[in-house]
Motif scaffolding. Sequence first.
Motif, PDB file in Angstrom:
ATOM      1  N   ASP A 119       4.235  -2.261   7.640  1.00  0.00           N
ATOM      2  CA  ASP A 119       3.598  -1.103   7.009  1.00  0.00           C
ATOM      3  C   ASP A 119       3.936   0.180   7.742  1.00  0.00           C
ATOM      4  OD1 ASP A 119       2.485  -2.635   5.055  1.00  0.00           O
ATOM      5  OD2 ASP A 119       0.507  -2.794   5.993  1.00  0.00           O
ATOM      6  N   ASP A 123       5.010   3.738   6.297  1.00  0.00           N
ATOM      7  CA  ASP A 123       4.298   4.962   6.689  1.00  0.00           C
ATOM      8  C   ASP A 123       5.284   6.041   7.119  1.00  0.00           C
ATOM      9  OD1 ASP A 123       1.886   3.742   6.203  1.00  0.00           O
ATOM     10  OD2 ASP A 123       1.575   3.123   8.281  1.00  0.00           O
ATOM     11  N   GLU A 160      -1.226  -5.597   1.891  1.00  0.00           N
ATOM     12  CA  GLU A 160      -2.617  -5.269   1.565  1.00  0.00           C
ATOM     13  C   GLU A 160      -2.828  -3.763   1.525  1.00  0.00           C
ATOM     14  OE1 GLU A 160      -7.149  -6.246   3.206  1.00  0.00           O
ATOM     15  OE2 GLU A 160      -5.388  -7.129   4.171  1.00  0.00           O
ATOM     16  N   LYS A 161      -2.104  -3.047   2.377  1.00  0.00           N
ATOM     17  CA  LYS A 161      -2.241  -1.602   2.399  1.00  0.00           C
ATOM     18  C   LYS A 161      -1.501  -0.957   1.243  1.00  0.00           C
ATOM     19  CE  LYS A 161      -1.399   2.445   5.338  1.00  0.00           C
ATOM     20  NZ  LYS A 161      -0.907   2.921   6.660  1.00  0.00           N
ATOM     21  N   TYR A 162      -0.316  -1.448   0.953  1.00  0.00           N
ATOM     22  CA  TYR A 162       0.518  -0.865  -0.102  1.00  0.00           C
ATOM     23  C   TYR A 162       0.584  -1.832  -1.285  1.00  0.00           C
ATOM     24  CZ  TYR A 162       2.005   2.686   3.232  1.00  0.00           C
ATOM     25  OH  TYR A 162       2.024   3.728   4.133  1.00  0.00           O
TER      26      TYR A 162
END
Length: 285
Positions: A119, A123, A160-162
């Motif tokens: 991630d 970022d 999970e974040k993206y």
Amino acid sequence: MAAHNEEAINDLPPPLPEPAVAPLALALDDAGGVNNTQVLLDCIQQLQAGQSHQTELIHKLHKTVLTSRSMINELVVANNELKEDLQSIKKSSQCEACKKTEAVFVAQTMLSVAGQTPDEEIDTIIEQRKRKMTWPVKHATLNCFSVQQDLIKVRFHHSEKYQHIPIRIPKTDKNKDGTKPCKLCSEGKIRRKTTWMCATCEVPLCTRPLMDEDGSSLTHHARWHGVKDLITAHKKCHEDLKNGRESRKRVREEAGGIDDGAGDEDLVLKSEEEVVKVEEPVLAV
């Protein structure tokens, strides 16, 4: 001393023979004297014969020069053609190599699973683009997400974040209804508006199949995150949209009505709103 000189003289090479000089053939008259008129005539004939021979040699030399020039011109043309062919081969080889490299990269990226690309890397990609004022991507979106490696990583990265789920397009003073043309099927005057965009890519994409497609067809949101070549997918989606509208227009005109195709977008937006009332759509990509 004298004997020594004799030996030195004997060792010397023999003298060179005297050059042979062709005797001048002189015509004699009856009295045994030289006939000057005949001598001049013989000289003139010899000169004429020599001149004819020289003229013949000049003609042969001229033909040789012309033949050489023709051969040189042919060689120059052939050389230029070879250079052009070589450049063409180099360019085609480079293009094919670039295409293969891009295809391999995209294929490798498509095989990535959730979490394989950190991630933190995503970022960094997004942050760098924001600093350069190139995020979200607004110009040449299809080409950028198909070719540029950092955007390809973003498009195929799942974590999970993206999560590549549809979210509402925010309303603004310039876009009060919160709609934008779908990037995968819209082009020129033939456009299909949507109220949804990808949460990660921030690209407006349809979340409903085309009106002529059945429910099993992939939405443009799903195709965006599942195909390797967005340019080809865009051409197909746009062609399907165009053919569908023209077909419905012909049917309505034959029925006696007037249709400009403007009502299709209203139906699409209405159908999307009905889906929202039930649940927020989360599409598997």
